[in-house]
Every structure is written in C-alpha cells, then in structure tokens.
Design a protein around this motif. Sequence first.
Motif: not given
Length: 300
Positions: A221-233
Amino acid sequence: MPGQYAKPGDIPAQTQIHDAQPGLEHEMTPAPNATQLEGPNGLEEYKGSGKLTGKAALVTGGDSGIGRSVAAMFAREGADVAIVYREKEEKDAQETKKLIEGAGRQALLIPTDISVEANCKKIIDQTIAKFGHLEILVNNAAVQYIKKDIRDITTEQLEETYRTNIFAQFWLVKYALDHLKRGASIINTTSVTAYQGSPHLLDYSSTKGAIVGFTRSLSANLASKGIRVNAVAPGPIWTPLQPASRNEEETKSFGEKSVPLGRVGQPAEVGTSYVFLASNESSYFTGQVLHPNGGSVING
Ligand SMILES: NC(=O)c1ccc[n+]([C@@H]2O[C@H](COP(=O)([O-])OP(=O)(O)OC[C@H]3O[C@@H](n4cnc5c(N)ncnc54)[C@H](O)[C@@H]3O)[C@@H](O)[C@H]2O)c1
C-alpha cells in the motif's frame, strides 16, 4: 551452548514470576542484556556508526526488553527516540531514558495505554510536538496470556490482546502517516508463533499472524510513497514478557530445547534487526520479516 550471557536457568527462586502484565525488567534476575553482543572476546558494547543520524523514532513498549534494546541502539546510531509504555513501568522507562541520553540523543517518555485509539493519536501528536518530524515507527508493544484451553480465554482477554497487539498498530500507522515521508520505515514486531503456532497462546499467536498479513499488505500500500514496512519475528527472548506470563519451571527452561542454538536469546540480539530495517542499508527491503530466533527454520 557455552557463552557469556547469563541464562534464565540461573534464576534464583525469588525472581519475578508474575501473573500480571506488563512485566518489570528491574525485577528480573538475571537482567536481560539490551546493549551487548557476544563475540570471540566475550561481550562487547554495541557501538553506533551514524546509521540513523538526524532521524526521530517512536518505539512502543520501549521501556524494557526488545523495545529498550531498539531504543538504545537507535540512539547510538544518532536518532532521537520516543518510547511508549504503561504507567507502572516508569522505573524501567527511566533506565531506557538514561541509555538514550547517554548516547547524546533526546528521549521522550510517553506513559499511556495504546489499546485506546485516542491515546494512539496523542502519542503521534506528542512525538511531533517534541521532535518536529518522525522517520521511524516501531510497533512493538504486546501482551500475552498463556491459557491451555480455549474455553478459558474470556472475551475480555481476547479483546485486550487484539486491541494491544494489532489494533494499536493500525491506529499508530493511521495517525503517523501524515508525518512520514519518502525514506521512512515502519517496523512491526510479530513472533515465531505466527509461523509455528503455539498451543497455549491461541489469541496472542493469531494477533502475530495478523501482523504478518498487515505488514505485507501495508508494504504494498505504501510502496509508491517510498515508505518501507517490514517486521521482526523473534524467537524465545529473555524479556519481562516471559516471567510475567510463565510459571517458574517454564521460565527456567525457556528457549533451551526449542531452538538449535540451545539457549534463550537476549534483547540485544534482536535489536540489531531493527537497526538494519530502520536504516538506509535496507532500502530494497519492504514487506519482509527478519527472524532472530536461535536458528529455527520456518516458512517465512
Ligand atoms: N520475548 C520473547 O520471547 C518474544 C518472542 C516473540 C515476540 N516477542 C514480541 O516482542 C515484543 C516486545 O516484547 P518483549 O518480549 O520485549 O517484552 P516486554 O514486556 O519488555 O515488552 C512489552 C511491552 O509492551 C508494552 N505494552 C503492553 N501493553 C501495553 C499497552 N496497553 N499500552 C502501552 N504499552 C503496552 C509494555 O510497555 C511492555 O514493556 C512484543 O511484541 C512481543 O510479542 C517477544
């Protein structure tokens, strides 16, 4: 496995075993290790190298455990850090503040309950009022209540677990978004239980599965805004969450047999994943999950 870290197996009988959350780090023996990593010459302090210079970060659950390590390492990398926690954790929060300020950065302490939407808006407003900008959002706070039988999970517990662990992540992203610019990084804490399941954490592990789906969807959803979203498990890590929700026997052997490295992990061994995901060094990572879990190979 031999090593320098103090082990939960060394806990004296009088150590903190709570049935209430959140747990308190200053009551834990041995103390979790937030800032040291084990090398060939023993434990070495984590040193920053300017990876987050000039950035501002918000870390929920930043008073203790994994969140404290993240806050301390971010500050050593040059970021100002706001931490969110519950009022009863003030003593732990003051320790984290010392670590942030000891690295020469500004700390903002926000004691509040993130399971209430209005509080999530206030958290973002306070952070912006203090720092004027926000580049890194770490959604890390959670509760877990061990129940062996689904019939013992009350609707009240189910709601608290979902509101704290996943609803709050939605709300914080929602209110932070107006302030996040290209290059910003959102990092959500999920768990190995999202991948392996956990027979006595039905509600908790299902919130962690939801976090994986949320992370992947939000990243697109945010890729085009250049905002990265990741997680840690993370796998089994020695933090207040564990003695606060397990009995003494389970606490002493926590992590020992369940992972190839044969020992529980320390918060510092998890904090480094967040540094990587927050920094420009992970600029081609989005929608991904890192697995600091002692060697368990999972389909993730
Ligand atoms: N310790 C582990 O073995 C392990 C394994 C996998 C995932 N995790 C995840 O790591 C994250 C951090 O936990 P931790 O293990 O460092 O334990 P922790 O107890 O140090 O951190 C949890 C924090 O959540 C915060 N919190 C809980 N309810 C809150 C509320 N309503 N409002 C505001 N803050 C609230 C508290 O400040 C608490 O300090 C959690 O998401 C947890 O699920 C931990």
